[in-house]
Design an enzyme around this catalytic site. Structure first.
Site, PDB file in Angstrom:
ATOM      1  N   VAL A  14      50.827  -4.439  59.394  1.00  0.00           N
ATOM      2  CA  VAL A  14      49.034  -4.646  60.577  1.00  0.00           C
ATOM      3  C   VAL A  14      48.664  -5.046  59.660  1.00  0.00           C
ATOM      4  O   VAL A  14      47.954  -5.506  59.795  1.00  0.00           O
ATOM      5  CB  VAL A  14      49.180  -3.899  61.636  1.00  0.00           C
ATOM      6  N   GLY A  15      48.958  -3.690  58.880  1.00  0.00           N
ATOM      7  CA  GLY A  15      47.661  -3.432  57.870  1.00  0.00           C
ATOM      8  C   GLY A  15      46.675  -2.241  58.148  1.00  0.00           C
ATOM      9  O   GLY A  15      45.339  -1.706  57.674  1.00  0.00           O
ATOM     10  N   LYS A  16      47.169  -1.112  58.944  1.00  0.00           N
ATOM     11  CA  LYS A  16      46.458   0.061  59.379  1.00  0.00           C
ATOM     12  C   LYS A  16      46.279   0.558  58.100  1.00  0.00           C
ATOM     13  O   LYS A  16      44.648   1.683  57.770  1.00  0.00           O
ATOM     14  CB  LYS A  16      47.337   1.376  60.439  1.00  0.00           C
ATOM     15  N   THR A  17      47.304   0.901  56.886  1.00  0.00           N
ATOM     16  CA  THR A  17      46.729   1.959  55.905  1.00  0.00           C
ATOM     17  C   THR A  17      45.049   1.009  54.793  1.00  0.00           C
ATOM     18  O   THR A  17      44.739   1.818  54.393  1.00  0.00           O
ATOM     19  CB  THR A  17      47.923   1.759  54.636  1.00  0.00           C
ATOM     20  N   LYS A  33      48.780  11.580  56.269  1.00  0.00           N
ATOM     21  CA  LYS A  33      49.341  10.416  57.278  1.00  0.00           C
ATOM     22  C   LYS A  33      50.623  11.351  57.399  1.00  0.00           C
ATOM     23  O   LYS A  33      51.697  12.098  56.437  1.00  0.00           O
ATOM     24  CB  LYS A  33      50.069   9.243  56.035  1.00  0.00           C
ATOM     25  N   ALA A 102      52.602   6.509  62.298  1.00  0.00           N
ATOM     26  CA  ALA A 102      53.445   5.130  61.786  1.00  0.00           C
ATOM     27  C   ALA A 102      53.425   4.395  62.877  1.00  0.00           C
ATOM     28  O   ALA A 102      54.043   4.790  64.314  1.00  0.00           O
ATOM     29  CB  ALA A 102      54.477   5.895  61.180  1.00  0.00           C
ATOM     30  N   GLY A 103      53.269   2.420  61.898  1.00  0.00           N
ATOM     31  CA  GLY A 103      54.243   2.083  63.361  1.00  0.00           C
ATOM     32  C   GLY A 103      53.270   1.625  64.603  1.00  0.00           C
ATOM     33  O   GLY A 103      51.638   1.905  64.018  1.00  0.00           O
ATOM     34  N   PRO A 184      39.651  -9.751  56.488  1.00  0.00           N
ATOM     35  CA  PRO A 184      40.232 -10.974  56.203  1.00  0.00           C
ATOM     36  C   PRO A 184      41.535 -10.722  54.820  1.00  0.00           C
ATOM     37  O   PRO A 184      41.041  -9.640  54.789  1.00  0.00           O
ATOM     38  CB  PRO A 184      39.148 -11.559  55.325  1.00  0.00           C
TER      39      PRO A 184
END
Ligand SMILES: Nc1ncnc2c1ncn2[C@@H]1O[C@H](COP(=O)(O)OP(=O)(O)OP(=O)(O)O)[C@@H](O)[C@H]1O
Ligand SMILES: C[C@H](N)[C@H](N)CCCCCC(=O)O
Ligand SMILES: [Mg+2]
EC number: 6.3.3.3
Length: 212
Positions: A14-17, A33, A102-103, A184
């Site tokens: 999704v873009g967590k990192t 992490k 993670a995920g 964005p």
């Protein structure tokens, strides 16, 4: 006392990192992490260090580094390791701390325990990253149910993707949580572009008011 957050999402990828890198940069935070699954490509810690321009001492070492890009319970099996979620203790830092799962929330660490169970023990405020595209309403409201069931505090939703005002609004209303802003899709995704976009789309004081 320092600011500490868990960054999770409605799904993997999704873009967590990327969001964590931007937030760590904005707050001068450390990043952790705890479980990295997949070592062939740039790891999440390496990405955060690069995109957020974090000093090396702000990247805390992972508790487990697993070779296979899969669910941690399976990646650990493949490596012949047994993850012990109860051994994941929050690191002490003097700077703010951002912790990335993670995920999504119900990803298993073992065949008995999911990330949300670990987050429930930590009781840190969750930032839930969510896509803006079609399908996200269901995924995000389900994720919020899993969080509520475990009585974990939620700071709010960080949307990632193109603006979808009605989708963002109905998630915040029906989920009963604030929308923190929307990052964005950036092309190219560079440290400068990420810093600038985060500044434009998020109010950093929303993150600084929560002291845990
Ligand atoms: N705002 C953005 N602009 C451009 N690309 C992005 C953005 N956010 C994420 N991406 C890209 O989407 C992909 C997935 O993002 P990311 O690695 O942050 O997901 P994740 O939620 O951390 O996944 P995982 O569950 O594997 O940790 C990456 O290739 C990343 O570069
Ligand atoms: C390998 C990947 N990038 C993540 N680290 C782990 C994602 C696990 C997802 C499991 C699932 O929901 O099916
Ligand atoms: Mg990640």
């Amino acid at each position: 006392m320092s600011l500490r957050f868990v960054v999770t999402a409605t799904d993997t990828g999704v873009g967590k990192t990327v969001f964590s890198a931007a937030l760590a940069d904005a707050l001068g935070a450390c990043y952790w992490k705890p479980i990295q699954a997949g070592l062939d490509e740039e790891t999440d810690s390496e990405t955060v260090r690069r995109l957020g321009r974090l000093p090396p001492q702000h990247i805390l070492p992972e508790a487990w580094r697993l070779k296979t890009p899969a669910s941690p319970h399976l990646a650990a099996d493949i490596d012949g390791l047994a993850l012990r979620p109860e051994a994941l203790h929050l690191p002490k830092t003097t700077s703010p701390l951002i912790i990335e799962g993670a995920g999504g929330l119900l990803v298993p660490l073992t065949r008995r325990e999911v990330f949300a169970d670990v987050f429930a023990r930590w009781r840190l405020p969750i930032i839930l990253c969510a896509r803006t595209g079609l399908g996200t309403i269901n995924h995000t409201l389900l994720s919020l149910e899993a969080i509520r069931r475990r009585q974990i505090p939620v700071l709010g939703i960080a949307f990632i993707g193109d603006a979808q005002p009605d989708t963002q609004q109905i998630i915040a209303e029906m989920g009963g949580v604030p929308s923190l802003g929307r990052l964005p899709r950036l092309d190219p995704l560079t440290p400068d572009a990420l810093r600038e976009s985060f500044r434009r789309h998020f109010d950093v004081s929303q993150f600084q008011e929560r002291c845990v």
